[in-house]
Design a protein around this motif. Structure first.
Motif, PDB file in Angstrom:
ATOM      1  N   GLY A   9     -12.855  26.191 -14.218  1.00 30.43           N
ATOM      2  CA  GLY A   9     -12.570  24.771 -14.250  1.00 30.43           C
ATOM      3  C   GLY A   9     -13.408  23.942 -13.313  1.00 30.43           C
ATOM      4  O   GLY A   9     -13.202  22.724 -13.191  1.00 30.43           O
ATOM      5  N   VAL A  10     -14.359  24.570 -12.626  1.00 27.98           N
ATOM      6  CA  VAL A  10     -15.215  23.858 -11.676  1.00 27.98           C
ATOM      7  C   VAL A  10     -16.626  23.763 -12.239  1.00 27.98           C
ATOM      8  O   VAL A  10     -17.201  24.752 -12.695  1.00 27.98           O
ATOM      9  N   ALA A  57     -32.504  18.724  -5.637  1.00 24.33           N
ATOM     10  CA  ALA A  57     -32.316  19.439  -6.902  1.00 24.33           C
ATOM     11  C   ALA A  57     -32.167  20.939  -6.698  1.00 24.33           C
ATOM     12  O   ALA A  57     -31.529  21.624  -7.500  1.00 24.33           O
ATOM     13  N   ARG A  58     -32.742  21.465  -5.611  1.00 22.29           N
ATOM     14  CA  ARG A  58     -32.699  22.906  -5.352  1.00 22.29           C
ATOM     15  C   ARG A  58     -31.818  23.267  -4.162  1.00 22.29           C
ATOM     16  O   ARG A  58     -31.295  24.380  -4.102  1.00 22.29           O
ATOM     17  N   ASP A  59     -31.678  22.341  -3.207  1.00 20.14           N
ATOM     18  CA  ASP A  59     -31.068  22.688  -1.924  1.00 20.14           C
ATOM     19  C   ASP A  59     -29.704  22.048  -1.695  1.00 20.14           C
ATOM     20  O   ASP A  59     -29.185  22.063  -0.579  1.00 20.14           O
ATOM     21  N   THR A  60     -29.121  21.459  -2.735  1.00 26.17           N
ATOM     22  CA  THR A  60     -27.754  20.950  -2.646  1.00 26.17           C
ATOM     23  C   THR A  60     -26.975  21.422  -3.865  1.00 26.17           C
ATOM     24  O   THR A  60     -27.546  21.664  -4.930  1.00 26.17           O
ATOM     25  N   ILE A  61     -25.679  21.537  -3.711  1.00 28.21           N
ATOM     26  CA  ILE A  61     -24.796  21.859  -4.833  1.00 28.21           C
ATOM     27  C   ILE A  61     -23.495  21.093  -4.635  1.00 28.21           C
ATOM     28  O   ILE A  61     -22.946  21.049  -3.537  1.00 28.21           O
ATOM     29  N   GLY A  62     -23.050  20.436  -5.666  1.00 25.21           N
ATOM     30  CA  GLY A  62     -21.760  19.755  -5.646  1.00 25.21           C
ATOM     31  C   GLY A  62     -20.830  20.426  -6.642  1.00 25.21           C
ATOM     32  O   GLY A  62     -21.254  20.797  -7.741  1.00 25.21           O
ATOM     33  N   LEU A  63     -19.568  20.604  -6.255  1.00 23.97           N
ATOM     34  CA  LEU A  63     -18.580  21.198  -7.142  1.00 23.97           C
ATOM     35  C   LEU A  63     -17.601  20.116  -7.583  1.00 23.97           C
ATOM     36  O   LEU A  63     -17.097  19.346  -6.756  1.00 23.97           O
ATOM     37  N   SER A  65     -14.329  18.735 -10.305  1.00 27.21           N
ATOM     38  CA  SER A  65     -13.204  19.007 -11.196  1.00 27.21           C
ATOM     39  C   SER A  65     -12.579  17.676 -11.583  1.00 27.21           C
ATOM     40  O   SER A  65     -12.166  16.897 -10.702  1.00 27.21           O
ATOM     41  N   ASP A  66     -12.567  17.385 -12.877  1.00 29.27           N
ATOM     42  CA  ASP A  66     -11.999  16.122 -13.389  1.00 29.27           C
ATOM     43  C   ASP A  66     -12.584  14.906 -12.680  1.00 29.27           C
ATOM     44  O   ASP A  66     -11.860  13.959 -12.322  1.00 29.27           O
ATOM     45  N   GLY A  67     -13.895  14.928 -12.475  1.00 31.51           N
ATOM     46  CA  GLY A  67     -14.581  13.781 -11.880  1.00 31.51           C
ATOM     47  C   GLY A  67     -14.471  13.668 -10.380  1.00 31.51           C
ATOM     48  O   GLY A  67     -14.994  12.720  -9.781  1.00 31.51           O
ATOM     49  N   GLN A  68     -13.820  14.603  -9.728  1.00 33.42           N
ATOM     50  CA  GLN A  68     -13.667  14.582  -8.269  1.00 33.42           C
ATOM     51  C   GLN A  68     -14.527  15.668  -7.647  1.00 33.42           C
ATOM     52  O   GLN A  68     -14.526  16.814  -8.111  1.00 33.42           O
ATOM     53  N   MET A  69     -15.272  15.326  -6.574  1.00 34.02           N
ATOM     54  CA  MET A  69     -16.019  16.346  -5.857  1.00 34.02           C
ATOM     55  C   MET A  69     -15.041  17.150  -5.011  1.00 34.02           C
ATOM     56  O   MET A  69     -14.331  16.587  -4.164  1.00 34.02           O
ATOM     57  N   VAL A  70     -15.006  18.458  -5.249  1.00 32.05           N
ATOM     58  CA  VAL A  70     -14.046  19.315  -4.559  1.00 32.05           C
ATOM     59  C   VAL A  70     -14.720  20.264  -3.567  1.00 32.05           C
ATOM     60  O   VAL A  70     -14.035  20.999  -2.844  1.00 32.05           O
ATOM     61  N   GLY A  71     -16.038  20.250  -3.530  1.00 32.15           N
ATOM     62  CA  GLY A  71     -16.763  21.072  -2.574  1.00 32.15           C
ATOM     63  C   GLY A  71     -18.249  20.787  -2.678  1.00 32.15           C
ATOM     64  O   GLY A  71     -18.712  20.193  -3.657  1.00 32.15           O
ATOM     65  N   TYR A  72     -18.981  21.188  -1.652  1.00 31.41           N
ATOM     66  CA  TYR A  72     -20.439  21.037  -1.703  1.00 31.41           C
ATOM     67  C   TYR A  72     -21.103  22.007  -0.744  1.00 31.41           C
ATOM     68  O   TYR A  72     -20.493  22.519   0.198  1.00 31.41           O
ATOM     69  N   GLY A  73     -22.381  22.249  -0.989  1.00 31.34           N
ATOM     70  CA  GLY A  73     -23.198  23.059  -0.096  1.00 31.34           C
ATOM     71  C   GLY A  73     -24.564  22.411   0.057  1.00 31.34           C
ATOM     72  O   GLY A  73     -25.086  21.815  -0.899  1.00 31.34           O
ATOM     73  N   THR A  74     -25.134  22.499   1.256  1.00 29.41           N
ATOM     74  CA  THR A  74     -26.487  22.002   1.495  1.00 29.41           C
ATOM     75  C   THR A  74     -27.247  23.011   2.346  1.00 29.41           C
ATOM     76  O   THR A  74     -26.654  23.732   3.158  1.00 29.41           O
ATOM     77  N   VAL A  75     -28.561  23.032   2.152  1.00 23.99           N
ATOM     78  CA  VAL A  75     -29.446  23.923   2.907  1.00 23.99           C
ATOM     79  C   VAL A  75     -30.614  23.092   3.396  1.00 23.99           C
ATOM     80  O   VAL A  75     -31.324  22.474   2.600  1.00 23.99           O
ATOM     81  N   ASN A  76     -30.811  23.034   4.716  1.00 30.07           N
ATOM     82  CA  ASN A  76     -31.867  22.211   5.318  1.00 30.07           C
ATOM     83  C   ASN A  76     -32.815  23.077   6.128  1.00 30.07           C
ATOM     84  O   ASN A  76     -32.382  23.832   7.011  1.00 30.07           O
ATOM     85  N   THR A  77     -34.110  22.957   5.838  1.00 27.03           N
ATOM     86  CA  THR A  77     -35.111  23.713   6.584  1.00 27.03           C
ATOM     87  C   THR A  77     -35.664  22.870   7.729  1.00 27.03           C
ATOM     88  O   THR A  77     -35.758  21.647   7.613  1.00 27.03           O
ATOM     89  N   PRO A  78     -36.045  23.480   8.834  1.00 28.31           N
ATOM     90  CA  PRO A  78     -36.594  22.729   9.966  1.00 28.31           C
ATOM     91  C   PRO A  78     -38.001  22.234   9.672  1.00 28.31           C
ATOM     92  O   PRO A  78     -38.703  22.764   8.806  1.00 28.31           O
ATOM     93  N   SER A  79     -38.417  21.209  10.421  1.00 26.31           N
ATOM     94  CA  SER A  79     -39.763  20.665  10.240  1.00 26.31           C
ATOM     95  C   SER A  79     -40.823  21.560  10.869  1.00 26.31           C
ATOM     96  O   SER A  79     -42.011  21.426  10.571  1.00 26.31           O
ATOM     97  N   ASP A  80     -40.409  22.489  11.733  1.00 21.38           N
ATOM     98  CA  ASP A  80     -41.354  23.383  12.406  1.00 21.38           C
ATOM     99  C   ASP A  80     -40.567  24.612  12.873  1.00 21.38           C
ATOM    100  O   ASP A  80     -39.350  24.672  12.733  1.00 21.38           O
ATOM    101  N   VAL A  81     -41.263  25.578  13.429  1.00 22.98           N
ATOM    102  CA  VAL A  81     -40.633  26.781  13.972  1.00 22.98           C
ATOM    103  C   VAL A  81     -41.173  27.022  15.374  1.00 22.98           C
ATOM    104  O   VAL A  81     -42.392  26.976  15.586  1.00 22.98           O
TER     105      VAL A  81
END
Length: 325
Positions: A9-10, A57-63, A65-81
């Motif tokens: 259902g998600v 488009a590649r580094d975020t995900i929204g979950l 259900s019935d038009g409501q965001m019920v969860g999300y994930g994000t991945v951020n890379t540093p500008s340097d190491v």
């Protein structure tokens, strides 16, 4: 880690700019339960999506259900190491949806995506995932540790009400204290990179990152930011920010101190105290009711003691967790 299996259902899809109002509503629901002291509006989240290093488009995900965001994930890379390729991640489930497997599915997704990014960008150095949670969130702690994450760093959030006087700290002869001026922005970026090289997790900021997250942020308040000059050289600085969503949620107008820095050549002379005291005094005159900041519990410059002597007190502790890649 293979294909992620989302609970029934998600719907799972990348986060788009048109999703920011629903995203902000999810975060408001999370804040009511987790009490992290962080509030966001749709414009704050639009700014996050504008980070040129984030491929939404590649580094975020929204979950959904019935038009409501019920969860999300994000991945951020540093500008340097500097030492380790630290990839920052978030995996958040709406409180009334917890216990249904969303958190595990989101963690699986961010771990997989972080591993892909590390392999693409910096396979030549050690990599790890970093994520954070307030220390009182026992559910997050248990879930993260079940995936192999371990505690690695602790940060305090501190408040200083402005209804008591701010101490006057004189400026030494030969130094000048001036408000931030945009003409010094690039010089300040370079100096900030030098100052923070010995701070855990800090990497040099390129002009784009500096623009999005520092002096180009909509929350940045140049009039509440000060630089200490030795001749024409910046030797210490404090940058202030105001988050409208926080004021609306709490009813308290707060100036957040985002960065406090002193050049190595001028450390040990109390210069950060001079600049911070001025910022606090001017904030009180400008109508702010409180000043807040975050500090690494193991800050190498002894910043925690400085803040306590200026009247700041710890209100929350955040734990940073790591998972080696």
């Amino acid at each position: 880690m293979g294909t992620v299996s989302w609970p029934g259902g998600v719907e799972a899809r990348p986060i788009d700019k048109s999703d920011t109002a629903a995203w902000a509503e999810l975060l408001a629901a999370k804040e009511k339960v987790d009490q992290e002291g962080e509030n966001y509006d749709a414009d704050d989240l639009l700014e996050e999506l504008s980070d040129p290093k984030l491929n939404a488009a590649r580094d975020t995900i929204g979950l959904w259900s019935d038009g409501q965001m019920v969860g999300y994930g994000t991945v951020n890379t540093p500008s340097d190491v500097v030492d380790v390729h630290r990839i920052r991640t978030e995996a958040v489930t709406r409180p009334d949806w917890r216990g249904r497997g969303l958190g595990s599915a989101l963690l699986t997704w961010v771990i997989r995506r972080a591993g892909e990014l590390h392999a693409e960008l910096r396979p030549d150095v050690a990599g790890e995932i970093n994520t954070s949670a307030i220390s009182t969130n026992t559910g997050a702690d248990a879930l993260l540790k079940s995936f192999g994450f371990e505690e690695c760093r602790y940060f305090f959030h501190m408040h200083r009400p402005l209804d008591t006087p701010v101490p006057e700290v004189p400026v030494p002869d030969g130094l000048r204290l001036v408000p931030f001026d945009a003409s010094m922005n690039e010089t300040l970026r370079v100096i900030h990179n030098e100052v923070f090289l010995d701070h855990w997790g800090s990497v040099p900021k390129d002009p784009d990152s500096w623009r999005v997250w520092f002096t180009g942020s909509r929350a940045f308040r140049g009039g509440s930011s000060y630089l200490l000059l030795d001749g024409d050289q910046i030797v210490a600085y404090v940058l202030g920010y105001e988050y409208v969503a926080d004021t609306e949620a709490t009813g308290v107008r707060e100036l957040y101190v985002g960065q406090v820095g002193t050049r190595r050549s001028h450390r040990g002379r109390g210069l950060a105290r001079i600049v911070l005291a001025r910022v606090m005094a001017e904030a009180a005159k400008a109508g702010y009711q409180r000043v807040s900041l975050g500090v690494d519990a193991d800050n190498p410059t002894g910043a925690l003691g400085l803040y306590e002597r200026l009247g700041f007190a710890v209100v929350t502790k955040t734990i940073t967790y790591r998972l080696p890649l």
